[in-house]
Design a protein around this motif. Structure first.
Motif, PDB file in Angstrom:
ATOM      1  N   SER A  26      -1.899  -3.970   1.224  1.00 13.63           N
ATOM      2  CA  SER A  26      -1.194  -3.908   0.200  1.00 13.63           C
ATOM      3  C   SER A  26      -0.304  -5.057   0.172  1.00 13.63           C
ATOM      4  N   LEU A  27       0.083  -5.849   1.212  1.00 10.80           N
ATOM      5  CA  LEU A  27       0.811  -7.115   1.413  1.00 10.80           C
ATOM      6  C   LEU A  27      -0.033  -8.392   0.825  1.00 10.80           C
ATOM      7  N   ILE A  28      -1.175  -8.502   0.929  1.00  9.82           N
ATOM      8  CA  ILE A  28      -2.278  -9.832   0.791  1.00  9.82           C
ATOM      9  C   ILE A  28      -2.384  -9.373  -0.745  1.00  9.82           C
ATOM     10  N   VAL A  35      -2.448  -8.607 -13.745  1.00  5.68           N
ATOM     11  CA  VAL A  35      -2.256  -7.566 -12.628  1.00  5.68           C
ATOM     12  C   VAL A  35      -2.762  -8.299 -11.259  1.00  5.68           C
ATOM     13  N   PRO A  36      -1.796  -8.345 -10.181  1.00  2.73           N
ATOM     14  CA  PRO A  36      -2.228  -8.866  -9.062  1.00  2.73           C
ATOM     15  C   PRO A  36      -3.228  -7.863  -8.276  1.00  2.73           C
ATOM     16  N   ILE A  37      -4.110  -8.561  -7.515  1.00  7.42           N
ATOM     17  CA  ILE A  37      -4.960  -7.799  -6.808  1.00  7.42           C
ATOM     18  C   ILE A  37      -4.557  -7.674  -5.378  1.00  7.42           C
ATOM     19  N   THR A  38      -4.525  -6.616  -4.831  1.00  9.34           N
ATOM     20  CA  THR A  38      -4.444  -6.374  -3.356  1.00  9.34           C
ATOM     21  C   THR A  38      -5.708  -6.372  -2.625  1.00  9.34           C
ATOM     22  N   LEU A  39      -5.716  -6.435  -1.193  1.00  8.42           N
ATOM     23  CA  LEU A  39      -6.911  -5.992  -0.468  1.00  8.42           C
ATOM     24  C   LEU A  39      -6.873  -4.614   0.282  1.00  8.42           C
ATOM     25  N   LEU A  71       7.526   4.320   5.346  1.00  8.85           N
ATOM     26  CA  LEU A  71       7.204   2.809   5.846  1.00  8.85           C
ATOM     27  C   LEU A  71       6.704   2.065   4.340  1.00  8.85           C
ATOM     28  N   PRO A  72       7.249   0.790   3.899  1.00  3.74           N
ATOM     29  CA  PRO A  72       6.725   0.530   2.590  1.00  3.74           C
ATOM     30  C   PRO A  72       5.336  -0.199   2.625  1.00  3.74           C
ATOM     31  N   VAL A  73       4.247   0.540   2.793  1.00  2.00           N
ATOM     32  CA  VAL A  73       3.112   0.364   2.902  1.00  2.00           C
ATOM     33  C   VAL A  73       2.112   0.496   1.614  1.00  2.00           C
ATOM     34  N   PHE A  74       2.938   1.032   0.619  1.00  2.00           N
ATOM     35  CA  PHE A  74       2.085   1.153  -0.809  1.00  2.00           C
ATOM     36  C   PHE A  74       2.252  -0.141  -1.435  1.00  2.00           C
ATOM     37  N   ALA A  75       1.273  -0.323  -2.402  1.00  2.72           N
ATOM     38  CA  ALA A  75       1.199  -1.764  -3.194  1.00  2.72           C
ATOM     39  C   ALA A  75       2.934  -1.950  -3.766  1.00  2.72           C
ATOM     40  N   GLY A  76       3.254  -3.028  -3.626  1.00  2.00           N
ATOM     41  CA  GLY A  76       4.561  -3.586  -4.142  1.00  2.00           C
ATOM     42  C   GLY A  76       5.514  -3.208  -3.215  1.00  2.00           C
ATOM     43  N   GLY A  77       5.247  -2.898  -2.058  1.00  2.00           N
ATOM     44  CA  GLY A  77       6.376  -2.298  -1.044  1.00  2.00           C
ATOM     45  C   GLY A  77       7.024  -1.240  -1.131  1.00  2.00           C
ATOM     46  N   LYS A  78       6.225  -0.228  -2.122  1.00  2.00           N
ATOM     47  CA  LYS A  78       6.873   0.976  -2.266  1.00  2.00           C
ATOM     48  C   LYS A  78       6.470   1.913  -1.126  1.00  2.00           C
ATOM     49  N   ALA A  79       7.364   2.986  -0.942  1.00  2.00           N
ATOM     50  CA  ALA A  79       6.983   4.076  -0.094  1.00  2.00           C
ATOM     51  C   ALA A  79       7.629   5.260  -0.622  1.00  2.00           C
ATOM     52  N   GLY A  80       7.422   6.451   0.230  1.00  4.12           N
ATOM     53  CA  GLY A  80       7.722   7.762  -0.177  1.00  4.12           C
ATOM     54  C   GLY A  80       6.786   8.688  -0.724  1.00  4.12           C
ATOM     55  N   VAL A  81       7.318   9.909  -0.657  1.00  2.77           N
ATOM     56  CA  VAL A  81       6.439  11.154  -1.203  1.00  2.77           C
ATOM     57  C   VAL A  81       6.223  10.818  -2.733  1.00  2.77           C
ATOM     58  N   GLY A  82       7.393  10.406  -3.361  1.00  4.71           N
ATOM     59  CA  GLY A  82       7.334  10.304  -4.814  1.00  4.71           C
ATOM     60  C   GLY A  82       6.193   9.267  -5.213  1.00  4.71           C
TER      61      GLY A  82
END
Length: 179
Positions: A26-28, A35-39, A71-82
């Protein structure tokens, strides 16, 4: 592909590794417009190919849980159950189901070749797109066409490249390593 006789501890370690690789994916970012593409999907799909259905799906459950606990592991550094219940949450659920289904398809063959891997990856990506688009429609109220334009079309070219790269990696890695 991870053999059925493999030590359960090894399966957990490999599942954790692929969960972490998906997080790193998600950081690459490949900067493409609009739209940027992640790996992320590369590692999601590779987990299904190399680890099989159960450990591959587990690796993505680990990834999603890492994000849910903050932990901010989702695309764009997002995190949380939301995030899981937001517009992109269906794609995250799709990672789990997609990795599992890719693993199931690959497990059917003793030594899956290019065609089998490509078909498994196409099916897995279709699952990710389907679950993601469905939740995008539900959360945002967009029509199916608008959801496809926003949530699928921008990623098609990049995902095609990732599917080809993942199939190539899957063939090469599975020949040299007994995961």
């Amino acid at each position: 592909m991870l053999k059925k006789s493999a030590n359960p501890l090894h399966k957990m370690v490999y599942a954790s590794l692929f969960g972490a690789l998906t997080a790193a994916g998600s950081l690459i970012v490949i900067p493409m417009q609009p739209v940027p593409i992640t790996l992320q999907t590369l590692f999601t799909c590779l987990s299904g190919i190399l680890l099989g259905s159960h450990a591959g799906g587990l690796s993505q459950i680990i990834y999603v849980l890492l994000g849910i606990i903050g932990l901010p592991v989702f695309a764009g550094g997002k995190a949380g159950v939301g995030v899981l219940f937001g517009p992109s949450g269906g794609y995250l659920i799709g990672f789990v189901v997609g990795a599992y289904v890719i693993g199931k398809i690959v497990e059917v063959r003793r030594e899956p070749g290019w065609v089998c891997l490509l078909m498994a990856l196409l099916v897995g990506n279709l699952i990710i797109y389907t679950l993601g688009t469905w939740q995008l429609m539900e959360v945002t109220g967009l029509t199916l066409v608008k959801s496809l334009i926003v949530g699928v079309v921008p990623f098609l070219f990049g995902d095609l490249l990732k599917i080809l790269a993942t199939a190539w990696l899957g063939v090469k890695i599975s020949k040299h390593f007994n995961l």
